[in-house]
Design a protein around this motif. Structure first.
Motif, PDB file in Angstrom:
ATOM      1  N   ILE A  15      36.500  32.918  38.221  1.00 47.92           N
ATOM      2  CA  ILE A  15      35.747  33.622  39.028  1.00 47.92           C
ATOM      3  C   ILE A  15      36.482  34.005  40.481  1.00 47.92           C
ATOM      4  O   ILE A  15      37.278  33.028  41.074  1.00 47.92           O
ATOM      5  N   LEU A  16      36.564  35.231  40.662  1.00 48.47           N
ATOM      6  CA  LEU A  16      37.248  35.440  42.065  1.00 48.47           C
ATOM      7  C   LEU A  16      36.186  35.855  43.283  1.00 48.47           C
ATOM      8  O   LEU A  16      35.148  36.470  43.083  1.00 48.47           O
ATOM      9  N   GLU A  17      36.172  35.147  44.177  1.00 45.69           N
ATOM     10  CA  GLU A  17      35.510  35.229  45.371  1.00 45.69           C
ATOM     11  C   GLU A  17      35.937  36.408  46.315  1.00 45.69           C
ATOM     12  O   GLU A  17      37.126  36.051  46.917  1.00 45.69           O
ATOM     13  N   LEU A  18      35.452  37.191  46.749  1.00 47.03           N
ATOM     14  CA  LEU A  18      35.910  38.312  47.596  1.00 47.03           C
ATOM     15  C   LEU A  18      35.508  38.146  49.023  1.00 47.03           C
ATOM     16  O   LEU A  18      34.546  37.413  49.237  1.00 47.03           O
ATOM     17  N   ASP A  19      36.052  38.771  50.008  1.00 46.37           N
ATOM     18  CA  ASP A  19      35.851  38.637  51.428  1.00 46.37           C
ATOM     19  C   ASP A  19      34.566  39.054  51.848  1.00 46.37           C
ATOM     20  O   ASP A  19      34.111  38.682  52.770  1.00 46.37           O
TER      21      ASP A  19
END
Length: 141
Positions: free
Chosen positions: A120-124
């Motif tokens: 999972i990639l958490e974005l700004d």
């Protein structure tokens, strides 16, 4: 002096179960076969020591192989998980574009985390996306 076998250990006192699918023998089945051989051997012509020792060696080898296989599976799983998170950690600070079903978006990758379903990639901007929804990666501006 006569020794007797505990009746609870006799195969005839065990409930039989029928299973389908897995045709390989494990260590439990091997022990049951060995116990059955010992219980049903001819008292006038008992099993040779050499045969018994050979079967015990086979059992020991089977157990060691099973343990090694289990440990190897755990090792491969650990390596695969750690490799994935390390591979995607290079994306931190990069601009990504993504598409999931009918939704699209973009953002800068702030952090990466491992979940049961994958990376999972958490974005700004607070959104979380899966690694397979990424369509483009570029330098952050």
């Amino acid at each position: 002096m006569m020794t007797s076998i505990d009746p609870s250990l006799l195969i005839s006192n065990k409930h039989s179960t029928t299973s389908t699918g897995n045709s390989s023998l494990g260590k439990d089945e091997f022990l049951k076969i060995l116990m059955s051989q010992l219980q049903n051997q001819d008292p006038l012509n008992p099993m040779e020591d050499k045969e018994f020792i050979a079967q015990m060696a086979q059992f020991s080898t089977l157990e060691q192989t099973t343990n090694m296989s289990t440990m190897l599976e755990k090792f491969i799983k650990t390596q695969t998980q750690s490799d994935s998170i390390l591979k995607y950690s290079e994306m931190i600070g990069k601009q990504v574009e993504w598409k999931a079903t009918e939704e699209t978006g973009n953002g800068i990758v702030k952090s990466i985390k491992q979940s049961d379903t994958g990376i999972i990639l958490e974005l700004d901007n607070g959104e979380e996306i899966t690694n397979d929804s990424i369509t483009k990666i570029s330098k952050a501006e």
